[in-house]
Design a protein around this motif. Sequence first.
Motif, short mmCIF file in Angstrom:
data_model
loop_
_atom_site.label_atom_id
_atom_site.label_comp_id
_atom_site.label_asym_id
_atom_site.label_seq_id
_atom_site.Cartn_x
_atom_site.Cartn_y
_atom_site.Cartn_z
N VAL A 51 7.91 -0.90 -0.08
CA VAL A 51 6.46 -0.42 0.17
C VAL A 51 5.88 -0.12 -1.07
CG1 VAL A 51 5.51 1.24 1.39
CG2 VAL A 51 7.72 0.45 2.34
N LEU A 52 4.62 -0.40 -1.23
CA LEU A 52 3.80 -0.04 -2.28
C LEU A 52 2.78 1.01 -1.80
CD1 LEU A 52 2.84 -0.18 -5.12
CD2 LEU A 52 1.30 -1.96 -4.60
N LEU A 53 2.94 2.39 -2.26
CA LEU A 53 1.68 3.32 -2.00
C LEU A 53 1.07 3.37 -2.92
CD1 LEU A 53 0.95 5.70 -0.24
CD2 LEU A 53 2.68 7.25 -1.46
N THR A 54 -0.51 3.35 -2.74
CA THR A 54 -1.36 3.15 -3.96
C THR A 54 -2.55 3.86 -3.39
OG1 THR A 54 -2.46 2.16 -5.65
CG2 THR A 54 -2.07 0.87 -3.40
N ALA A 55 -3.77 3.88 -4.25
CA ALA A 55 -4.93 4.58 -3.95
C ALA A 55 -6.18 3.92 -4.34
CB ALA A 55 -4.72 5.95 -4.02
N ALA A 56 -7.24 3.95 -3.76
CA ALA A 56 -8.43 3.33 -4.10
C ALA A 56 -9.26 4.03 -4.95
CB ALA A 56 -9.51 3.05 -2.91
N GLY A 57 -9.89 3.39 -5.84
CA GLY A 57 -10.71 4.26 -6.94
C GLY A 57 -9.87 4.29 -8.36
N ASP A 58 -10.43 5.03 -9.31
CA ASP A 58 -9.72 5.12 -10.44
C ASP A 58 -9.77 6.48 -10.99
OD1 ASP A 58 -12.54 5.40 -11.09
OD2 ASP A 58 -12.66 3.89 -12.30
N ARG A 59 -10.10 7.39 -10.02
CA ARG A 59 -10.09 8.96 -10.63
C ARG A 59 -8.94 9.64 -9.95
NH1 ARG A 59 -14.83 12.34 -8.91
NH2 ARG A 59 -14.72 11.30 -6.99
N ALA A 60 -8.52 9.26 -8.72
CA ALA A 60 -7.58 10.10 -8.46
C ALA A 60 -6.34 9.19 -7.43
CB ALA A 60 -8.25 11.24 -7.34
N PHE A 61 -5.20 9.61 -7.31
CA PHE A 61 -4.30 8.95 -6.52
C PHE A 61 -4.56 9.65 -5.10
CE2 PHE A 61 0.02 9.34 -4.55
CZ PHE A 61 0.22 8.29 -4.53
N CYS A 62 -4.45 11.19 -5.26
CA CYS A 62 -4.53 11.90 -3.95
C CYS A 62 -4.76 13.36 -4.64
CB CYS A 62 -3.64 11.75 -3.04
SG CYS A 62 -3.44 12.91 -1.61
N VAL A 63 -5.57 14.11 -4.28
CA VAL A 63 -5.85 15.44 -4.89
C VAL A 63 -5.18 16.53 -3.82
CG1 VAL A 63 -7.62 15.17 -6.33
CG2 VAL A 63 -8.15 15.54 -4.00
N GLY A 64 -4.58 16.05 -2.81
CA GLY A 64 -3.81 16.98 -1.74
C GLY A 64 -5.00 17.20 -0.40
N GLN A 65 -4.96 18.39 0.19
CA GLN A 65 -5.42 18.94 1.05
C GLN A 65 -7.00 18.85 0.93
OE1 GLN A 65 -4.00 19.89 4.28
NE2 GLN A 65 -6.32 19.86 4.98
#
Length: 267
Positions: A51-65
Amino acid sequence: MADTVLYEVSDGLATITLNRPEAMNALNIETKVALRDAAEAAASDGTVRAVLLTAAGDRAFCVGQDLKEHIGLLAADRETGSERTMSTVREHYNPIARALAGAPKPVVAAVNGVAAGAGFGFALAADYRIVADTAAFNTSFAGVALTADSGISWTLPRVVGPGRAADLLLFPRTVKAQEAYELGIANRIVPAAELRAEAEKVARALAEGPTVAYAALKEAVAYGLTHSLDETLEKEDELQARAGSSEDHAIAVRAFVDKEKPKYLGR
Protein backbone atom coordinates in the motif's frame (compact mmCIF):
# COMPACT_ATOMS: atom_id res chain seq x y z
CA MET A 1 -15.79 6.60 -2.71
CA ALA A 2 -15.60 10.40 -2.46
CA ASP A 3 -13.15 12.21 -4.71
CA THR A 4 -11.46 13.65 -1.61
CA VAL A 5 -9.60 10.32 -1.47
CA LEU A 6 -8.44 8.52 -4.60
CA TYR A 7 -7.98 4.75 -4.60
CA GLU A 8 -6.28 2.72 -7.30
CA VAL A 9 -4.94 -0.83 -7.47
CA SER A 10 -2.33 -1.70 -10.07
CA ASP A 11 -0.11 -4.80 -10.22
CA GLY A 12 -0.59 -5.59 -6.54
CA LEU A 13 -0.03 -2.03 -5.33
CA ALA A 14 -2.91 -0.06 -3.80
CA THR A 15 -2.36 3.70 -3.93
CA ILE A 16 -4.41 5.84 -1.55
CA THR A 17 -4.21 9.56 -2.24
CA LEU A 18 -5.62 12.25 0.01
CA ASN A 19 -7.08 14.70 -2.47
CA ARG A 20 -7.99 18.01 -0.81
CA PRO A 21 -4.88 20.04 -1.67
CA GLU A 22 -6.83 23.30 -1.47
CA ALA A 23 -7.50 22.51 2.22
CA MET A 24 -4.02 21.07 2.89
CA ASN A 25 -5.68 17.65 2.85
CA ALA A 26 -7.51 18.38 6.10
CA LEU A 27 -9.83 15.67 7.33
CA ASN A 28 -13.47 16.61 7.03
CA ILE A 29 -16.13 13.94 7.55
CA GLU A 30 -16.31 13.03 3.86
CA THR A 31 -12.54 12.55 3.68
CA LYS A 32 -12.36 10.53 6.89
CA VAL A 33 -15.05 8.13 5.70
CA ALA A 34 -13.37 7.72 2.31
CA LEU A 35 -9.91 7.23 3.84
CA ARG A 36 -11.27 4.65 6.28
CA ASP A 37 -12.98 2.74 3.48
CA ALA A 38 -9.88 2.86 1.26
CA ALA A 39 -7.51 1.75 4.03
CA GLU A 40 -9.79 -1.13 5.02
CA ALA A 41 -10.23 -2.16 1.39
CA ALA A 42 -6.47 -2.22 0.82
CA ALA A 43 -5.85 -4.17 4.03
CA SER A 44 -8.43 -6.85 3.28
CA ASP A 45 -7.90 -7.27 -0.48
CA GLY A 46 -5.84 -10.40 -1.06
CA THR A 47 -4.69 -9.14 -4.46
CA VAL A 48 -3.07 -6.09 -2.83
CA ARG A 49 0.49 -6.87 -1.75
CA ALA A 50 1.61 -3.37 -0.71
CA VAL A 51 0.00 0.00 0.00
CA LEU A 52 1.20 3.50 -0.84
CA LEU A 53 -0.37 6.33 1.18
CA THR A 54 0.25 9.75 -0.30
CA ALA A 55 -1.39 13.13 -0.86
CA ALA A 56 -2.09 15.63 -3.61
CA GLY A 57 -0.37 18.99 -3.76
CA ASP A 58 3.02 20.09 -2.47
CA ARG A 59 2.14 21.94 0.75
CA ALA A 60 0.71 19.25 2.96
CA PHE A 61 0.45 15.52 3.43
CA CYS A 62 -2.41 16.05 5.89
CA VAL A 63 -2.88 18.74 8.54
CA GLY A 64 -5.28 16.60 10.57
CA GLN A 65 -8.81 17.49 11.56
CA ASP A 66 -10.60 20.08 9.40
CA LEU A 67 -11.05 22.69 12.13
CA LYS A 68 -13.37 24.84 10.01
CA GLU A 69 -15.86 21.99 9.87
CA HIS A 70 -15.06 20.93 13.42
CA ILE A 71 -15.98 24.25 15.02
CA GLY A 72 -19.45 24.16 13.47
CA LEU A 73 -20.01 20.58 14.59
CA LEU A 74 -18.98 21.45 18.16
CA ALA A 75 -21.45 24.33 18.19
CA ALA A 76 -24.23 22.03 16.99
CA ASP A 77 -23.33 19.53 19.73
CA ARG A 78 -23.61 22.22 22.38
CA GLU A 79 -27.05 23.18 21.14
CA THR A 80 -28.33 19.60 21.18
CA GLY A 81 -26.38 18.26 24.16
CA SER A 82 -24.74 15.69 21.92
CA GLU A 83 -21.17 14.39 21.90
CA ARG A 84 -21.40 13.25 18.31
CA THR A 85 -18.45 15.29 17.04
CA MET A 86 -15.83 13.54 19.16
CA SER A 87 -17.11 10.10 18.12
CA THR A 88 -14.97 10.64 15.02
CA VAL A 89 -12.08 9.01 16.90
CA ARG A 90 -14.01 5.77 17.31
CA GLU A 91 -15.75 5.88 13.92
CA HIS A 92 -12.91 7.12 11.71
CA TYR A 93 -9.46 7.59 13.21
CA ASN A 94 -9.25 4.26 15.06
CA PRO A 95 -10.30 2.14 12.05
CA ILE A 96 -7.88 4.00 9.77
CA ALA A 97 -4.93 3.52 12.13
CA ARG A 98 -5.82 -0.16 12.65
CA ALA A 99 -6.12 -0.80 8.92
CA LEU A 100 -2.77 0.80 8.10
CA ALA A 101 -0.75 -0.57 11.02
CA GLY A 102 -2.41 -3.98 11.00
CA ALA A 103 -2.51 -4.60 7.26
CA PRO A 104 -0.89 -7.99 6.46
CA LYS A 105 1.28 -6.27 3.87
CA PRO A 106 3.78 -3.37 3.83
CA VAL A 107 2.44 0.19 3.94
CA VAL A 108 4.59 3.05 2.63
CA ALA A 109 3.77 6.68 3.38
CA ALA A 110 5.03 9.32 0.95
CA VAL A 111 5.01 12.52 3.02
CA ASN A 112 5.03 15.44 0.63
CA GLY A 113 4.51 18.34 3.04
CA VAL A 114 3.18 19.12 6.50
CA ALA A 115 1.90 16.12 8.46
CA ALA A 116 0.14 17.35 11.59
CA GLY A 117 -2.19 15.85 14.17
CA ALA A 118 -3.95 12.83 12.72
CA GLY A 119 -1.94 13.30 9.53
CA PHE A 120 1.21 12.67 11.56
CA GLY A 121 -0.51 9.72 13.23
CA PHE A 122 -1.44 8.09 9.93
CA ALA A 123 2.10 8.56 8.59
CA LEU A 124 3.42 6.81 11.70
CA ALA A 125 0.94 3.97 11.20
CA ALA A 126 2.76 3.13 7.95
CA ASP A 127 5.70 0.75 8.03
CA TYR A 128 8.05 2.94 6.02
CA ARG A 129 8.07 6.71 5.54
CA ILE A 130 9.68 8.41 2.55
CA VAL A 131 9.73 12.14 3.21
CA ALA A 132 10.23 15.11 0.93
CA ASP A 133 13.02 17.45 1.99
CA THR A 134 10.37 20.17 2.31
CA ALA A 135 8.11 18.13 4.61
CA ALA A 136 7.56 18.66 8.33
CA PHE A 137 5.74 17.05 11.26
CA ASN A 138 3.80 18.44 14.21
CA THR A 139 1.74 16.60 16.83
CA SER A 140 -0.58 19.66 17.16
CA PHE A 141 -3.03 18.09 19.63
CA ALA A 142 -2.10 20.04 22.77
CA GLY A 143 -2.13 23.22 20.71
CA VAL A 144 -5.91 22.91 20.34
CA ALA A 145 -6.44 21.50 23.86
CA LEU A 146 -6.85 17.89 22.76
CA THR A 147 -5.13 14.63 23.60
CA ALA A 148 -3.51 12.27 21.13
CA ASP A 149 -5.49 10.15 18.68
CA SER A 150 -4.96 8.29 15.38
CA GLY A 151 -2.70 5.86 17.23
CA ILE A 152 0.05 8.40 17.81
CA SER A 153 0.27 7.74 21.56
CA TRP A 154 1.20 4.14 20.61
CA THR A 155 3.35 4.71 17.53
CA LEU A 156 5.31 7.86 18.44
CA PRO A 157 6.95 6.52 21.66
CA ARG A 158 7.91 3.36 19.77
CA VAL A 159 9.59 5.40 17.04
CA VAL A 160 11.32 8.16 19.03
CA GLY A 161 11.22 6.85 22.62
CA PRO A 162 8.86 7.90 25.42
CA GLY A 163 10.89 10.92 26.52
CA ARG A 164 11.02 12.54 23.09
CA ALA A 165 7.38 11.58 22.48
CA ALA A 166 6.35 13.41 25.65
CA ASP A 167 8.30 16.48 24.51
CA LEU A 168 6.72 16.48 21.06
CA LEU A 169 3.20 15.92 22.45
CA LEU A 170 3.34 18.38 25.37
CA PHE A 171 5.17 21.11 23.44
CA PRO A 172 4.00 20.84 19.80
CA ARG A 173 6.51 22.25 17.33
CA THR A 174 7.48 21.84 13.74
CA VAL A 175 9.93 18.99 13.14
CA LYS A 176 11.54 19.48 9.74
CA ALA A 177 12.61 16.65 7.49
CA GLN A 178 16.25 16.34 8.60
CA GLU A 179 15.36 16.25 12.29
CA ALA A 180 12.57 13.79 11.52
CA TYR A 181 15.17 11.53 9.92
CA GLU A 182 17.47 11.85 12.91
CA LEU A 183 14.60 10.97 15.27
CA GLY A 184 13.60 7.94 13.17
CA ILE A 185 10.29 9.42 12.03
CA ALA A 186 11.51 9.52 8.42
CA ASN A 187 13.15 6.42 6.97
CA ARG A 188 14.38 8.24 3.90
CA ILE A 189 14.55 11.86 2.70
CA VAL A 190 14.40 12.70 -0.99
CA PRO A 191 14.09 15.94 -2.98
CA ALA A 192 10.45 16.98 -3.17
CA ALA A 193 10.40 16.69 -6.95
CA GLU A 194 11.50 13.04 -6.71
CA LEU A 195 9.20 11.96 -3.89
CA ARG A 196 6.38 10.35 -5.82
CA ALA A 197 8.65 8.44 -8.18
CA GLU A 198 10.88 7.18 -5.37
CA ALA A 199 7.93 6.20 -3.17
CA GLU A 200 6.29 4.31 -6.03
CA LYS A 201 9.58 2.53 -6.74
CA VAL A 202 9.87 1.38 -3.12
CA ALA A 203 6.20 0.43 -2.82
CA ARG A 204 6.23 -1.53 -6.08
CA ALA A 205 9.35 -3.40 -5.00
CA LEU A 206 7.53 -4.41 -1.83
CA ALA A 207 4.45 -5.38 -3.85
CA GLU A 208 6.65 -7.82 -5.75
CA GLY A 209 8.17 -9.27 -2.60
CA PRO A 210 7.33 -12.19 -0.26
CA THR A 211 4.02 -10.92 1.12
CA VAL A 212 3.56 -13.70 3.69
CA ALA A 213 7.01 -13.01 5.13
CA TYR A 214 6.36 -9.26 5.23
CA ALA A 215 3.08 -9.82 7.09
CA ALA A 216 4.87 -12.06 9.58
CA LEU A 217 7.61 -9.49 10.09
CA LYS A 218 5.03 -6.79 10.88
CA GLU A 219 3.27 -9.07 13.32
CA ALA A 220 6.52 -10.15 14.98
CA VAL A 221 7.73 -6.61 15.59
CA ALA A 222 4.38 -5.44 16.98
CA TYR A 223 4.20 -8.49 19.23
CA GLY A 224 7.76 -8.20 20.49
CA LEU A 225 7.23 -4.62 21.64
CA THR A 226 4.69 -5.70 24.25
CA HIS A 227 5.75 -9.22 25.24
CA SER A 228 8.61 -10.93 27.03
CA LEU A 229 11.57 -12.55 25.28
CA ASP A 230 10.22 -16.05 25.92
CA GLU A 231 6.80 -15.11 24.56
CA THR A 232 8.39 -13.45 21.55
CA LEU A 233 10.52 -16.51 20.81
CA GLU A 234 7.36 -18.62 20.79
CA LYS A 235 5.72 -16.14 18.43
CA GLU A 236 8.75 -16.23 16.14
CA ASP A 237 8.48 -20.01 16.02
CA GLU A 238 4.81 -19.77 15.07
CA LEU A 239 5.38 -17.10 12.43
CA GLN A 240 8.45 -18.79 10.94
CA ALA A 241 6.44 -21.98 10.47
CA ARG A 242 3.87 -19.91 8.58
CA ALA A 243 6.44 -18.21 6.39
CA GLY A 244 8.34 -21.44 5.84
CA SER A 245 5.26 -23.17 4.46
CA SER A 246 4.55 -20.39 1.96
CA GLU A 247 4.99 -20.84 -1.77
CA ASP A 248 7.25 -17.80 -1.79
CA HIS A 249 9.73 -19.46 0.57
CA ALA A 250 10.00 -22.45 -1.74
CA ILE A 251 10.44 -20.11 -4.69
CA ALA A 252 13.16 -18.15 -2.84
CA VAL A 253 15.14 -21.25 -1.90
CA ARG A 254 14.93 -22.67 -5.40
CA ALA A 255 16.02 -19.34 -6.91
CA PHE A 256 18.94 -19.09 -4.48
CA VAL A 257 20.19 -22.56 -5.41
CA ASP A 258 19.74 -21.81 -9.11
CA LYS A 259 21.38 -18.36 -8.71
CA GLU A 260 18.30 -16.65 -10.13
CA LYS A 261 16.20 -13.72 -8.97
CA PRO A 262 13.02 -15.02 -7.30
CA LYS A 263 9.64 -14.12 -8.76
CA TYR A 264 7.31 -14.13 -5.80
CA LEU A 265 3.60 -14.91 -5.96
CA GLY A 266 2.60 -13.28 -2.70
CA ARG A 267 1.42 -16.49 -1.10
